[in-house]
Design a protein around this motif. Sequence first.
Motif, PDB file in Angstrom:
ATOM      1  N   THR A 169      46.754  95.502  97.833  1.00  0.00           N
ATOM      2  CA  THR A 169      45.608  94.880  96.971  1.00  0.00           C
ATOM      3  C   THR A 169      45.618  93.228  97.550  1.00  0.00           C
ATOM      4  OG1 THR A 169      46.159  96.065  95.085  1.00  0.00           O
ATOM      5  CG2 THR A 169      44.672  94.236  94.962  1.00  0.00           C
ATOM      6  N   VAL A 170      44.302  92.850  98.111  1.00  0.00           N
ATOM      7  CA  VAL A 170      44.274  91.379  98.464  1.00  0.00           C
ATOM      8  C   VAL A 170      43.354  90.698  97.408  1.00  0.00           C
ATOM      9  CG1 VAL A 170      43.367  89.615 100.251  1.00  0.00           C
ATOM     10  CG2 VAL A 170      44.242  92.197 100.967  1.00  0.00           C
ATOM     11  N   VAL A 171      43.776  89.476  97.028  1.00  0.00           N
ATOM     12  CA  VAL A 171      43.010  88.878  96.174  1.00  0.00           C
ATOM     13  C   VAL A 171      42.576  87.449  96.638  1.00  0.00           C
ATOM     14  CG1 VAL A 171      42.958  87.648  93.711  1.00  0.00           C
ATOM     15  CG2 VAL A 171      44.147  90.007  94.176  1.00  0.00           C
ATOM     16  N   PHE A 172      41.375  86.982  96.720  1.00  0.00           N
ATOM     17  CA  PHE A 172      40.873  85.797  97.031  1.00  0.00           C
ATOM     18  C   PHE A 172      40.412  84.862  95.845  1.00  0.00           C
ATOM     19  CE2 PHE A 172      39.980  88.549 100.583  1.00  0.00           C
ATOM     20  CZ  PHE A 172      40.290  87.771 101.683  1.00  0.00           C
ATOM     21  N   THR A 173      40.781  83.583  95.842  1.00  0.00           N
ATOM     22  CA  THR A 173      40.671  82.707  94.526  1.00  0.00           C
ATOM     23  C   THR A 173      39.703  81.769  95.022  1.00  0.00           C
ATOM     24  OG1 THR A 173      42.566  83.630  93.705  1.00  0.00           O
ATOM     25  CG2 THR A 173      41.315  81.610  92.676  1.00  0.00           C
ATOM     26  N   LEU A 174      38.389  81.444  94.663  1.00  0.00           N
ATOM     27  CA  LEU A 174      37.566  80.405  95.542  1.00  0.00           C
ATOM     28  C   LEU A 174      37.753  79.241  94.166  1.00  0.00           C
ATOM     29  CD1 LEU A 174      34.450  82.758  96.073  1.00  0.00           C
ATOM     30  CD2 LEU A 174      36.599  82.219  97.532  1.00  0.00           C
ATOM     31  N   ASN A 175      37.207  78.263  94.611  1.00  0.00           N
ATOM     32  CA  ASN A 175      36.663  76.900  93.785  1.00  0.00           C
ATOM     33  C   ASN A 175      35.693  76.987  93.180  1.00  0.00           C
ATOM     34  OD1 ASN A 175      35.678  76.058  95.919  1.00  0.00           O
ATOM     35  ND2 ASN A 175      37.354  74.389  96.420  1.00  0.00           N
ATOM     36  N   LYS A 176      34.836  77.738  93.609  1.00  0.00           N
ATOM     37  CA  LYS A 176      33.406  77.837  92.990  1.00  0.00           C
ATOM     38  C   LYS A 176      32.897  79.209  93.191  1.00  0.00           C
ATOM     39  CE  LYS A 176      31.354  77.101  97.497  1.00  0.00           C
ATOM     40  NZ  LYS A 176      30.651  76.036  98.483  1.00  0.00           N
ATOM     41  N   PRO A 177      31.973  79.358  92.139  1.00  0.00           N
ATOM     42  CA  PRO A 177      31.206  81.068  92.211  1.00  0.00           C
ATOM     43  C   PRO A 177      30.534  80.874  93.736  1.00  0.00           C
ATOM     44  CG  PRO A 177      30.435  79.716  90.323  1.00  0.00           C
ATOM     45  CD  PRO A 177      31.132  78.645  91.400  1.00  0.00           C
ATOM     46  N   PHE A 178      30.683  82.089  94.390  1.00  0.00           N
ATOM     47  CA  PHE A 178      30.046  82.078  95.541  1.00  0.00           C
ATOM     48  C   PHE A 178      29.761  83.505  95.845  1.00  0.00           C
ATOM     49  CE2 PHE A 178      30.002  81.919 100.335  1.00  0.00           C
ATOM     50  CZ  PHE A 178      29.343  80.933 100.467  1.00  0.00           C
ATOM     51  N   VAL A 179      28.416  83.871  95.831  1.00  0.00           N
ATOM     52  CA  VAL A 179      28.001  85.271  95.817  1.00  0.00           C
ATOM     53  C   VAL A 179      28.052  85.967  97.292  1.00  0.00           C
ATOM     54  CG1 VAL A 179      25.793  86.551  95.894  1.00  0.00           C
ATOM     55  CG2 VAL A 179      26.387  85.128  93.864  1.00  0.00           C
ATOM     56  N   PRO A 180      27.987  84.897  98.359  1.00  0.00           N
ATOM     57  CA  PRO A 180      27.789  85.520  99.528  1.00  0.00           C
ATOM     58  C   PRO A 180      29.445  85.846 100.151  1.00  0.00           C
ATOM     59  CG  PRO A 180      26.752  83.440  99.755  1.00  0.00           C
ATOM     60  CD  PRO A 180      27.240  83.554  98.477  1.00  0.00           C
ATOM     61  N   PHE A 181      30.322  85.484  99.457  1.00  0.00           N
ATOM     62  CA  PHE A 181      31.411  85.721 100.048  1.00  0.00           C
ATOM     63  C   PHE A 181      32.013  87.205 100.618  1.00  0.00           C
ATOM     64  CE2 PHE A 181      36.244  86.274  99.620  1.00  0.00           C
ATOM     65  CZ  PHE A 181      36.535  85.430 100.307  1.00  0.00           C
TER      66      PHE A 181
END
Lengths: 530, 324
Positions: A169-181
Amino acid sequence: MKKCTTTTALVRMLALVVLLLLAACAPAVAPTTTTETTTETTTESEAGSGQAGGRLVISTNAPQILLDPTTTTSNNDIMLHLNLYELLYRVNRDGTELEPSAAESYETSEDLMVWTFHLREDLMFSDGSALTAEDVVFSIERGRREESLWAWLYDDAGLETVEAPDAQTVVFTLNKPFVPFLSYVAGYWAAIFPKAALEAQGDTFFDNPVTSGPFMVKEIVQADHITLIANPHTLTPPLLEEVEFVLIPDDNTRILKLQAGDIDVAVDVPASQIDAVSAIPGLTVAAYPFAFASGMTLNHAKPPLDDLNFRLALNYAVDREALIKAVLFGHGEVATSFLPKGVMYWSDSVPGYPYDLDKAKEYLAQSKYADGAEFEIWTTPTSVTNNEIATALQGMWSQLPGVTATIVQLESGVMTERRTNGEHWMTAGGFSSDVVDPDQISNWYLTGYIHQFTNADISAVQPMIQAAQIEVDPAKREQMYADIQNWAWESANNISLYYRANQWGMSDKVKDLWVDPVMGLRLREAWVEQ
Amino acid sequence: MHSAPPVYPLETVLGKYILRRLVQLIPVLIGVSVVVFFMIRLIPGDPANVMLGERGSQEARDQIRTTLGLDEPIYVQYGLFVMRLAQGDLGDSFVLRRPAMPLILERFPRTLFLAVYAVVLSALLAFPLALISALKKDTLADQIIRACATLTLSMPSFWIALLLIITFSVRLRIFPFAGYGDNWREHLLYLFLPALSIALAGSAVFVRNLRAAILEVLQSDYVRTARAKGLSSRTVFIWHVLRNSLISTVTLLGLHVAYTVGGAVIIETVFAIPGLGRFLLDSIFARDYPVVQAITLLLAVLVIFVNLLTDIIYALVDPRVRYD
């Protein structure tokens, strides 16, 4: 007697030279049959449907080979990376969506700020070691390091942390909502490397890297060739046993090499040679959809380009159909939007600027520069196409009363420097997208890096782009990007000229070779008829 | 009363001369290093911009400049360059991220091979044609040779190259093209057409030069004397005419090797030879300062050594040339 013999011999030698010259100037092969150039030269493949084994030789126009994705932005290198390294997700064949690759699935938090990817089981590197979430985290972190050419991309996406709670499992945490991630982890910069081997070897790792993709490196001779062989540890083995990439920068030599049968595939057939190569029996020119748009980038801060009506006049005075015939020998399509056509949410609602000289003159009369104006078109001397475009535009714009365009050729480094200083009026060139989501190009071209050269008023479009980044509903998002493209059209932000396909010459024996719109060469399904 | 100047053996004089020329190499190299270092930096174009292309943020550009040491004052950068140079370190390629020198030494033999091959072919083509042309002056043979020399000299080398490829590789399939090959035999085959492309233009110059020299020597008093002494035409020609005519051609041959090494860009590009010329051009476009500096220094050393070698050959060809 001796004199006579020497003279006769020389006359014969001269005759031979003349014959050779004549032979060289004659058509290489009589065009007895015509091979149709089409965007549908290959059909949807099914892995395993072709003949296994075989060797494919592809010639690129690369000057060198860079196997570290964090050090290059060259399309030629990208073609290699996408066959050597796995990604979590990847672009599908026609560029319409993203499909699982090393990851079998993903989910996002409701606020779109946490993205969790689940890796497929039994993934292995080419040395037989297991590919785990730790390797993915290491690879992404490596791509974010300061000297990486792609660190900015993760910054744009607002990536805060990337973690591996367990091996799968790999978890990315963003500092803003970002649909194109998802698009942002489906590019070659997010290639997966073995942490242990890369840490142990440092940069020398890339002299013969341990790979995670369908192929591995057999041999590399810098600036000459690289040979790949099938990776025995990949979950879906390729059909080809070996692929050699030969570096031939000169277009003519590359096409002659194809003609001589020394190579199977030649990338980037020049527009002037497409029809000739298609006419050779046994050869085809495949036209792959390409997320590329050619156009002129305008400096809105520099008179007369500061005037909307003047920019509209220039746009309507361009006969794009004629330009495509003259520069691309008809192998192109009129561009209506700044967004490349292979990118998602390209909108056909944008009317473009159909050639209308009367309308152009009307707009000119309404502008601050009704009496005419002078400006420069900047090109680089190495780009034949851009110089031809500049010459054609210069002629077309001379039809507008009092308008004079001067072509200035500058070496690319010099041009970038002077453009950064804001000395330019307009520059000729095209750009391709690295991801299929429209966010990257919209952001980069309208409000991001290129904005420093356009100096356009983006107060209206900036919020539109930001809103599109967090819109989850695809239908609404599509409408948002249509609005963004129409904004660029109404404001005559730039002068879009044409879209073109990726034209690759190849032997008829090559089957199921495919290049996606963002230059992802897919060799896994390709095969060669024995 | 004046004593006669001492006469030293040729070997001693030559040894001193070579030593003196080698010592002279040092200030020349320092001068070249200064010129190269500052010239490449005077050209507008930031390596960080070139590397990033039209992607990336200003922060990324600043970071690359820091990593490459380009944010230091120019005199500090030059000081570091000289210090490294003194230790034999020419820096790392900005693009390939490897030490520049091994990258260059990997490519140098290919270009040198091509240059020497081209000069050998030039000589093989030029000598017999020049002899025929001079000995059959103003005959049809002479006219044809001179016309051909003018023709090949006026044709651009890339066009000659394409004609040769189409004729000998695509149609007749005699020679392979594009690449360098894996062994000596393949090197000779792959580099034949590139070398011939260069040689055709070079041989035209040699033919004209050697022909003119032979004609001049043929008119000289010592040739007339030699003939009057009853020496055979063959002896007179080989030992008196040809030997004295070769001096200027030897100079040209030497210069041609140096010129070809430095100017092989077009031929290396057309024939896809991974040599030094192509590497230099790509490095200039990429603003790869360490590579450009290293290649230019190497070429400077090469030109100096070729000139030195040419001067030494003078002595062997013409006993009148001395180095004191």
